[in-house]
Design a protein around this motif. Structure first.
Motif, mmCIF file in Angstrom:
data_model
loop_
_atom_site.group_PDB
_atom_site.id
_atom_site.type_symbol
_atom_site.label_atom_id
_atom_site.label_comp_id
_atom_site.label_asym_id
_atom_site.label_seq_id
_atom_site.Cartn_x
_atom_site.Cartn_y
_atom_site.Cartn_z
ATOM 1 N N GLU A 268 -32.871 74.866 91.969
ATOM 2 C CA GLU A 268 -33.636 75.107 90.751
ATOM 3 C C GLU A 268 -34.994 74.409 90.743
ATOM 4 O O GLU A 268 -35.780 74.614 89.812
ATOM 5 C CB GLU A 268 -32.818 74.646 89.541
ATOM 6 N N VAL A 269 -35.283 73.599 91.761
ATOM 7 C CA VAL A 269 -36.567 72.898 91.807
ATOM 8 C C VAL A 269 -37.683 73.906 92.072
ATOM 9 O O VAL A 269 -37.601 74.677 93.029
ATOM 10 C CB VAL A 269 -36.557 71.812 92.901
ATOM 11 N N PRO A 270 -38.729 73.920 91.233
ATOM 12 C CA PRO A 270 -39.809 74.890 91.411
ATOM 13 C C PRO A 270 -40.454 74.821 92.794
ATOM 14 O O PRO A 270 -40.738 73.728 93.296
ATOM 15 C CB PRO A 270 -40.819 74.500 90.320
ATOM 16 N N TYR A 271 -40.618 75.961 93.405
ATOM 17 C CA TYR A 271 -41.311 76.120 94.683
ATOM 18 C C TYR A 271 -40.599 75.435 95.848
ATOM 19 O O TYR A 271 -41.194 75.234 96.903
ATOM 20 C CB TYR A 271 -42.763 75.612 94.579
ATOM 21 N N TYR A 272 -39.333 75.086 95.652
ATOM 22 C CA TYR A 272 -38.589 74.465 96.751
ATOM 23 C C TYR A 272 -38.500 75.417 97.946
ATOM 24 O O TYR A 272 -38.753 75.017 99.084
ATOM 25 C CB TYR A 272 -37.187 74.071 96.295
ATOM 26 N N GLN B 91 -22.261 69.915 98.517
ATOM 27 C CA GLN B 91 -23.220 70.986 98.757
ATOM 28 C C GLN B 91 -24.404 70.497 99.584
ATOM 29 O O GLN B 91 -24.770 69.324 99.567
ATOM 30 C CB GLN B 91 -23.715 71.558 97.432
ATOM 31 N N HIS B 92 -25.035 71.441 100.278
ATOM 32 C CA HIS B 92 -26.198 71.145 101.105
ATOM 33 C C HIS B 92 -27.430 70.915 100.238
ATOM 34 O O HIS B 92 -27.484 71.301 99.069
ATOM 35 C CB HIS B 92 -26.431 72.306 102.083
ATOM 36 N N LEU B 93 -28.445 70.290 100.822
ATOM 37 C CA LEU B 93 -29.684 70.009 100.107
ATOM 38 C C LEU B 93 -30.279 71.252 99.464
ATOM 39 O O LEU B 93 -30.825 71.196 98.367
ATOM 40 C CB LEU B 93 -30.721 69.407 101.075
ATOM 41 N N ASP B 94 -30.178 72.381 100.142
ATOM 42 C CA ASP B 94 -30.764 73.609 99.603
ATOM 43 C C ASP B 94 -30.100 74.016 98.289
ATOM 44 O O ASP B 94 -30.766 74.498 97.367
ATOM 45 C CB ASP B 94 -30.625 74.763 100.615
ATOM 46 N N VAL B 95 -28.789 73.803 98.188
ATOM 47 C CA VAL B 95 -28.072 74.144 96.961
ATOM 48 C C VAL B 95 -28.443 73.162 95.851
ATOM 49 O O VAL B 95 -28.669 73.555 94.698
ATOM 50 C CB VAL B 95 -26.548 74.137 97.192
ATOM 51 N N ILE B 96 -28.520 71.884 96.207
ATOM 52 C CA ILE B 96 -28.845 70.847 95.228
ATOM 53 C C ILE B 96 -30.231 71.077 94.626
ATOM 54 O O ILE B 96 -30.459 70.876 93.432
ATOM 55 C CB ILE B 96 -28.787 69.453 95.885
ATOM 56 N N HIS B 97 -31.178 71.535 95.463
ATOM 57 C CA HIS B 97 -32.556 71.709 95.009
ATOM 58 C C HIS B 97 -32.890 73.149 94.646
ATOM 59 O O HIS B 97 -34.067 73.496 94.500
ATOM 60 C CB HIS B 97 -33.522 71.243 96.108
ATOM 61 N N PHE C 110 -27.798 67.072 84.262
ATOM 62 C CA PHE C 110 -27.540 67.334 85.678
ATOM 63 C C PHE C 110 -26.169 66.784 86.044
ATOM 64 O O PHE C 110 -26.012 65.624 86.385
ATOM 65 C CB PHE C 110 -28.626 66.687 86.544
ATOM 66 N N GLY C 111 -25.136 67.601 85.950
ATOM 67 C CA GLY C 111 -23.805 67.178 86.355
ATOM 68 C C GLY C 111 -23.676 67.237 87.863
ATOM 69 O O GLY C 111 -24.480 67.868 88.548
ATOM 70 N N VAL C 112 -22.657 66.570 88.397
ATOM 71 C CA VAL C 112 -22.514 66.520 89.856
ATOM 72 C C VAL C 112 -21.396 67.408 90.391
ATOM 73 O O VAL C 112 -21.323 67.653 91.591
ATOM 74 C CB VAL C 112 -22.288 65.069 90.337
ATOM 75 N N GLN C 113 -20.519 67.904 89.522
ATOM 76 C CA GLN C 113 -19.347 68.612 90.027
ATOM 77 C C GLN C 113 -19.707 69.906 90.759
ATOM 78 O O GLN C 113 -19.028 70.293 91.701
ATOM 79 C CB GLN C 113 -18.365 68.892 88.892
ATOM 80 N N ASN C 114 -20.762 70.570 90.343
ATOM 81 C CA ASN C 114 -21.162 71.782 91.055
ATOM 82 C C ASN C 114 -22.125 71.501 92.198
ATOM 83 O O ASN C 114 -22.620 72.419 92.847
ATOM 84 C CB ASN C 114 -21.798 72.788 90.090
ATOM 85 N N LYS C 115 -22.384 70.203 92.452
ATOM 86 C CA LYS C 115 -23.270 69.808 93.554
ATOM 87 C C LYS C 115 -22.524 69.071 94.660
ATOM 88 O O LYS C 115 -23.015 68.999 95.788
ATOM 89 C CB LYS C 115 -24.382 68.893 93.026
ATOM 90 N N SER D 20 -39.281 71.699 105.431
ATOM 91 C CA SER D 20 -39.632 70.342 105.861
ATOM 92 C C SER D 20 -38.618 69.291 105.435
ATOM 93 O O SER D 20 -38.497 68.248 106.086
ATOM 94 C CB SER D 20 -41.004 69.964 105.308
ATOM 95 N N MET D 21 -37.862 69.521 104.352
ATOM 96 C CA MET D 21 -37.004 68.468 103.814
ATOM 97 C C MET D 21 -35.874 68.098 104.763
ATOM 98 O O MET D 21 -35.639 66.910 105.031
ATOM 99 C CB MET D 21 -36.438 68.863 102.448
ATOM 100 N N GLU D 22 -35.132 69.060 105.287
ATOM 101 C CA GLU D 22 -34.040 68.760 106.210
ATOM 102 C C GLU D 22 -34.562 68.053 107.453
ATOM 103 O O GLU D 22 -33.969 67.092 107.949
ATOM 104 C CB GLU D 22 -33.312 70.050 106.597
ATOM 105 N N ARG D 23 -35.699 68.505 107.943
ATOM 106 C CA ARG D 23 -36.310 67.886 109.117
ATOM 107 C C ARG D 23 -36.719 66.453 108.815
ATOM 108 O O ARG D 23 -36.536 65.544 109.635
ATOM 109 C CB ARG D 23 -37.529 68.728 109.527
#
Length: 417
Positions: free
Chosen positions: A228-232, A220-226, A212-217, A239-242
């Motif tokens: 690839e997380v299943p079922y995100y 970036q917003h939480l949605d971009v960071i997550h 998990f490198g950080v240069q492409n993150k 709910s996460m941003e809230r």
């Protein structure tokens, strides 16, 4: 007769004001940073209650740390579904220590030296949060582990590694490097920007377990960071941003996730190094199989208001857990029947055919020993997310947590040998 009450009330006002000022001055002085910088923001400044200070663990010495085990995580559950699964964090356990500490910090720094900014970087709007995090980490370590970390006039002495860190400004190296050299944790730093949404502004993550490198993150917003997380998208996005927006400094939380591997690499475990269609090597010994638990915390810093996500891996061999009730059964159930996206994300499909015969033998062993019954229903243990033998109500004395089942297994092996 003249009523004296108004007179006394009038003159008590400045007296009370002076007393309040004296108490406030004392509290501010007490909160002054151990690194010599300005005090942590007061409740009034932050508008939020601050978390409690950690309790000193006086008898944990560098010598004792060499054989010290911390809380035994067992974050296995059934039914298995994707949720945040968070618990209130006891601030004493924000930065846990164990016998692998020195190995972790040395390997993390080697990774950072080899990879540069690939796993360690900071944007300009994250610099204040990084400095506040470093201050918070130093305060925590020197208060929680007074025999391991000692405050000095220029910074901090690490009694475990022998390092003497100069933390005076201007810093001689990036503050993120100091964080990597002081803790087992990887840190992700998130801040709210003008649009009211949270973005990754800094990270030091040399132990992600899966490249998990950080240069492409970065930035970036939480949605971009997550992404690839299943079922995100289906279950967590709304709910996460809230939840991040509502989080207070006084309410730190923790959680744990896990996957299976057959090595102890911090940067990338073998399960994630395999290419598409590749399987675990046939000659891999069952005794090498580990559960890598990713122990994670979330807390908000009071001054910068940044949210800090920490993560560090803890490796538990399946062999050491083989006599803990239902652990082999739970692993088999999740590996074979967990949600499809999670099975693929965690790489279970790369090891299931090799692993299941081993788990079947351990399950039969538990039945033969009377640890479980063949028809016992499988469900999340009451002790979740910890081992059955862990007592959360027992005062942590600094003696560590020794797995009684693993000790028994070792004694059995010694008799055979």
């Amino acid at each position: 007769m003249i009523d004296p009450t108004p007179f006394f009330r009038l003159h008590l006002v400045p007296v009370i004001a002076v007393l309040i000022w004296l108490v406030y001055s004392y509290l501010v002085k007490k909160r002054t940073s151990l690194t010599g910088s300005k005090p942590v923001a007061s409740d009034k400044d932050a508008g939020l209650e601050l978390p409690p200070e950690p309790t000193p663990l006086e008898n944990l010495t560098p010598e004792k740390l060499k054989s010290y085990d911390d809380r035994p995580w067992r974050p296995f559950r059934w039914p298995y579904h994707q949720t945040m699964s968070i618990f209130k964090l006891d601030i004493n356990h924000w930065l846990d220590m164990d016998k692998w500490y020195e190995r972790y910090v040395n390997e993390k720094m080697n990774i950072i030296r080899k990879t540069g900014k690939e796993y360690c970087d900071c944007l300009p709007d994250g610099e204040d949060a990084v400095e506040e995090l470093l201050e918070t980490v130093v305060n925590h370590l020197t208060m929680r582990y007074p025999k391991l970390f000692v405050k000095t006039d220029i910074g901090l002495d690490n009694q475990v590694t022998g390092e003497k860190l100069d933390l005076r400004k201007p810093f001689k190296e990036p503050p993120l490097h100091y964080l990597a050299r002081l803790t087992k944790e990887d840190f992700y730093i998130v801040k709210k920007r003008e649009d009211g949404r949270h973005y990754l502004v800094a990270a030091v993550v040399p132990a992600p377990g899966g490249f998990f490198g950080v240069q492409n993150k970065m930035g970036q917003h939480l949605d971009v960071i997550h992404h690839e997380v299943p079922y995100y998208e289906e279950k967590l996005k709304v709910s996460m941003e809230r939840w991040f927006a509502r989080m207070k400094p006084a309410d730190p939380v923790e959680r744990a996730s896990w996957f299976i591997c057959w090595d102890h690499e911090l940067l990338c475990n073998g399960i994630y190094a395999l290419g598409p269609g590749e399987k675990v090597p046939d000659d891999t010994s069952y005794l090498k199989y580990n559960v890598r638990v990713c122990r994670q915390t979330l807390r908000r810093l009071p001054k910068s208001q940044a949210i800090i996500f920490s993560n560090h891996p803890i490796f538990y061999s399946i062999e050491e857990m083989k006599d803990e009730p239902f652990v082999p059964s739970m692993l088999k159930k999740v590996v074979l029947e967990g949600p499809e996206k999670i099975l693929k994300y965690k790489g279970f499909e790369k090891c299931d055919q090799h692993l299941i015969p081993y788990l079947d033998r351990l399950i039969q062993r538990q039945i033969d020993l009377g640890i479980i019954q063949a028809d016992d229903p499988l469900r999340t243990r009451p002790s979740y997310p910890f081992a059955d033998w862990y007592d959360p109500n027992e005062k942590h004395t600094g003696n560590g947590y020794t797995n009684p089942f693993f000790k028994k297994a070792q004694e059995e092996q010694e008799k055979v040998d």
